[in-house]
Design an enzyme around this catalytic site. Sequence first.
Site, PDB file in Angstrom:
ATOM      1  N   ASP A 141       3.183  -1.051  12.580  1.00 48.54           N
ATOM      2  CA  ASP A 141       2.031  -1.699  11.938  1.00 48.54           C
ATOM      3  C   ASP A 141       2.009  -3.201  12.234  1.00 48.54           C
ATOM      4  O   ASP A 141       0.974  -3.855  12.106  1.00 48.54           O
ATOM      5  CB  ASP A 141       2.045  -1.506  10.412  1.00 48.54           C
ATOM      6  CG  ASP A 141       1.485  -0.144   9.986  1.00 48.54           C
ATOM      7  OD1 ASP A 141       1.166   0.672  10.872  1.00 48.54           O
ATOM      8  OD2 ASP A 141       1.373   0.090   8.766  1.00 48.54           O
ATOM      9  N   LYS A 146       0.838  -1.209   0.000  1.00 49.05           N
ATOM     10  CA  LYS A 146       0.000   0.000   0.000  1.00 49.05           C
ATOM     11  C   LYS A 146       0.867   1.250   0.000  1.00 49.05           C
ATOM     12  O   LYS A 146       0.621   2.199  -0.759  1.00 49.05           O
ATOM     13  CB  LYS A 146      -0.879   0.002   1.262  1.00 49.05           C
ATOM     14  CG  LYS A 146      -1.480   1.352   1.563  1.00 49.05           C
ATOM     15  CD  LYS A 146      -1.918   1.497   3.005  1.00 49.05           C
ATOM     16  CE  LYS A 146      -0.776   1.610   3.960  1.00 49.05           C
ATOM     17  NZ  LYS A 146      -1.186   1.909   5.337  1.00 49.05           N
ATOM     18  N   ARG A 151       2.670   5.986  -2.877  1.00 48.58           N
ATOM     19  CA  ARG A 151       3.789   6.888  -3.202  1.00 48.58           C
ATOM     20  C   ARG A 151       4.034   6.900  -4.713  1.00 48.58           C
ATOM     21  O   ARG A 151       4.268   7.946  -5.312  1.00 48.58           O
ATOM     22  CB  ARG A 151       5.061   6.447  -2.479  1.00 48.58           C
ATOM     23  CG  ARG A 151       5.088   6.851  -1.011  1.00 48.58           C
ATOM     24  CD  ARG A 151       6.219   6.103  -0.328  1.00 48.58           C
ATOM     25  NE  ARG A 151       6.401   6.541   1.048  1.00 48.58           N
ATOM     26  CZ  ARG A 151       5.583   6.247   2.064  1.00 48.58           C
ATOM     27  NH1 ARG A 151       4.495   5.524   1.843  1.00 48.58           N
ATOM     28  NH2 ARG A 151       5.837   6.675   3.287  1.00 48.58           N
ATOM     29  N   LYS A 172      -9.179  -2.738   3.321  1.00 42.99           N
ATOM     30  CA  LYS A 172      -8.333  -1.527   3.307  1.00 42.99           C
ATOM     31  C   LYS A 172      -6.994  -1.793   2.622  1.00 42.99           C
ATOM     32  O   LYS A 172      -6.482  -0.946   1.899  1.00 42.99           O
ATOM     33  CB  LYS A 172      -8.102  -1.031   4.738  1.00 42.99           C
ATOM     34  CG  LYS A 172      -7.367   0.312   4.811  1.00 42.99           C
ATOM     35  CD  LYS A 172      -7.334   0.859   6.214  1.00 42.99           C
ATOM     36  CE  LYS A 172      -6.894   2.315   6.261  1.00 42.99           C
ATOM     37  NZ  LYS A 172      -5.460   2.531   6.163  1.00 42.99           N
ATOM     38  N   ARG A 223      -8.051  11.243  13.298  1.00 44.68           N
ATOM     39  CA  ARG A 223      -6.590  11.080  13.306  1.00 44.68           C
ATOM     40  C   ARG A 223      -5.897  12.421  13.040  1.00 44.68           C
ATOM     41  O   ARG A 223      -6.395  13.260  12.298  1.00 44.68           O
ATOM     42  CB  ARG A 223      -6.187  10.012  12.278  1.00 44.68           C
ATOM     43  CG  ARG A 223      -6.736   8.648  12.644  1.00 44.68           C
ATOM     44  CD  ARG A 223      -6.420   7.588  11.590  1.00 44.68           C
ATOM     45  NE  ARG A 223      -5.002   7.324  11.471  1.00 44.68           N
ATOM     46  CZ  ARG A 223      -4.477   6.510  10.550  1.00 44.68           C
ATOM     47  NH1 ARG A 223      -5.270   5.905   9.674  1.00 44.68           N
ATOM     48  NH2 ARG A 223      -3.176   6.305  10.508  1.00 44.68           N
TER      49      ARG A 223
HETATM   50  O1  LIG Z   1       3.890   6.389   5.095  1.00 44.13           O
HETATM   51  C1  LIG Z   1       3.266   5.330   5.097  1.00 44.13           C
HETATM   52  O2  LIG Z   1       2.966   4.726   4.035  1.00 44.13           O
HETATM   53  C2  LIG Z   1       2.872   4.743   6.385  1.00 44.13           C
HETATM   54  C3  LIG Z   1       3.471   5.157   7.544  1.00 44.13           C
HETATM   55  C4  LIG Z   1       3.126   4.586   8.867  1.00 44.13           C
HETATM   56  O3  LIG Z   1       2.335   5.534   9.549  1.00 44.13           O
HETATM   57  P1  LIG Z   1       2.869   6.518  10.733  1.00 44.13           P
HETATM   58  O4  LIG Z   1       4.050   7.230  10.232  1.00 44.13           O
HETATM   59  O5  LIG Z   1       1.674   7.393  10.953  1.00 44.13           O
HETATM   60  O6  LIG Z   1       3.200   5.653  11.923  1.00 44.13           O
HETATM   61  C5  LIG Z   1       2.323   3.299   8.749  1.00 44.13           C
HETATM   62  O7  LIG Z   1       1.736   3.007   9.988  1.00 44.13           O
HETATM   63  C6  LIG Z   1       1.252   3.394   7.706  1.00 44.13           C
HETATM   64  O8  LIG Z   1       0.545   2.187   7.582  1.00 44.13           O
HETATM   65  C7  LIG Z   1       1.843   3.681   6.355  1.00 44.13           C
HETATM   66  C1  LIG Z   2      -1.942   2.677   9.908  1.00 44.85           C
HETATM   67  C2  LIG Z   2      -2.193   2.166   8.716  1.00 44.85           C
HETATM   68  O1  LIG Z   2      -2.582   2.848   7.623  1.00 44.85           O
HETATM   69  P1  LIG Z   2      -2.669   4.419   7.297  1.00 44.85           P
HETATM   70  O2  LIG Z   2      -1.946   5.144   8.395  1.00 44.85           O
HETATM   71  O3  LIG Z   2      -1.977   4.544   5.977  1.00 44.85           O
HETATM   72  O4  LIG Z   2      -4.126   4.702   7.234  1.00 44.85           O
HETATM   73  C3  LIG Z   2      -2.054   0.705   8.474  1.00 44.85           C
HETATM   74  O5  LIG Z   2      -2.164   0.292   7.312  1.00 44.85           O
HETATM   75  O6  LIG Z   2      -1.833  -0.042   9.430  1.00 44.85           O
END
Ligand SMILES: O=C(O)C1=C[C@@H](OP(=O)(O)O)[C@@H](O)[C@H](O)C1
Ligand SMILES: C=C(OP(=O)(O)O)C(=O)O
EC number: 2.5.1.19
Length: 422
Positions: free
Chosen positions: A307, A21, A26, A404, A120
Amino acid sequence: MPDPEAQGKPGGSVVIVPGSKSVTNRALFLAAAADGTTTLRGALRSDDTDAFVEGLGVLGYEVERGPDAWHVRGRPSGPSATEADLYCRDGATVARFLPVLAATGHGTFRFDASPQMRRRPLGPLTTAMRHLGVELRHDEHEGHHPLTVVGRGVRGGAVRLDAGVSSQFLSALLLAGPLMAEGLRVEVTDLVSAPYVEITIAMMRSFGVRVVRDGDAFVVPTGGYRATDHTVEPDASTASYFFAAAALTGRQVTVPGLGADAVQGDLRFVEILERMGATVRVTAGATTVTGTGRLAGITANMRDISDTMPTLAAIAPFAAGPVRITDVHNTRVKECDRIEACAVNLRRLGVRVETGRDWIGIWPAVPVGTEIDCHGDHRIAMSFAVTGLRTPNLTLDEPTVVRKTFPDFHEVFGALRHRWGL
Ligand SMILES: O=C(O)C1=C[C@@H](OP(=O)(O)O)[C@@H](O)[C@H](O)C1
Ligand SMILES: C=C(OP(=O)(O)O)C(=O)O
């Protein structure tokens, strides 16, 4: 390439994990901003990436998704739309990356998101955007969606950023850095999930932009991206459920496409499984975890890879000693409060759990089947599906939340269970 050895071992299974994802979204951002047409292979189709593609479409970018490859026509001058409403669903990469891309255009762009995504945090990002010359307004609560961005191009310059609650604030700014008139210098005062910033930097590099580190600052030159062909690697967070399943049941799982060169920090979850007693083999093209069915208790700092915190929490009761997971305060502001969601579900399974602001402790137990409250969170659903391998009568209240990041999770996981006779 699949590890041929994996199929030869008792219970050895090759699991094909869908694209990342984080890499997919990105790549979509970079391709949209680049000069030329980008081809993406291995991209993920899920709720989070659908939301990103939809958002790009509303902004006027062209994304064509075929069965084998996606093609994105870049617009270095920014979105063609002059007015748009974007719905980011539950995806924080969507809700945090796209407002910055929109700001590089010229128009009025309104953003909204799911009730949880509205809760959030966004404040450090929007404060930084204002410092960089972006006009925006929070339409209900300061520092949260919904949001209106008035695009006039982004001036850029120097800014300080607290990324102690989410690295995505920093990734969002870095991705848009080359599109800012003066380029960008971000002085970072705190940072969680640092490996995600490394993904950002590595991917910017493959689209022709080099980010320079200067102490705690990240410096991005102005100038824009070049289109390229990009192959999205499998999602390492998704792979954690299959690796954990192998470690828990004494079987073997190989995930092709996640090898020594993988860009995702979450692949380091296998190091935790190794410390708990599993055998891990990382080759150029794949990672294999071989379990013994026995797990040692550990203390794991998961600040970089949070995660995968629910994955570890979900197998922790089967360890011989307590498992303590530390430095994961930011997991309280994800798709749900994950420390609380893990604690509630583990206690329902009859497990002793203690929690603090940024940690969770889990004691050995023989879990007793119950219905898991997924809290609308894909990771709670997928993690506790792993617990179900050794817990009769464990069910999920809302299995579809996996859409998701992995809509076919239950089919793939179910096929593995079937193959293993579990
Ligand atoms: O940049 C990203 O793709 C992500 C960064 C992480 O979030 P945080 O930086 O908010 O911890 C991760 O938990 C999320 O699933 C994806
Ligand atoms: C926190 C997550 O996703 P996002 O922050 O990208 O919503 C995740 O995939 O666990």
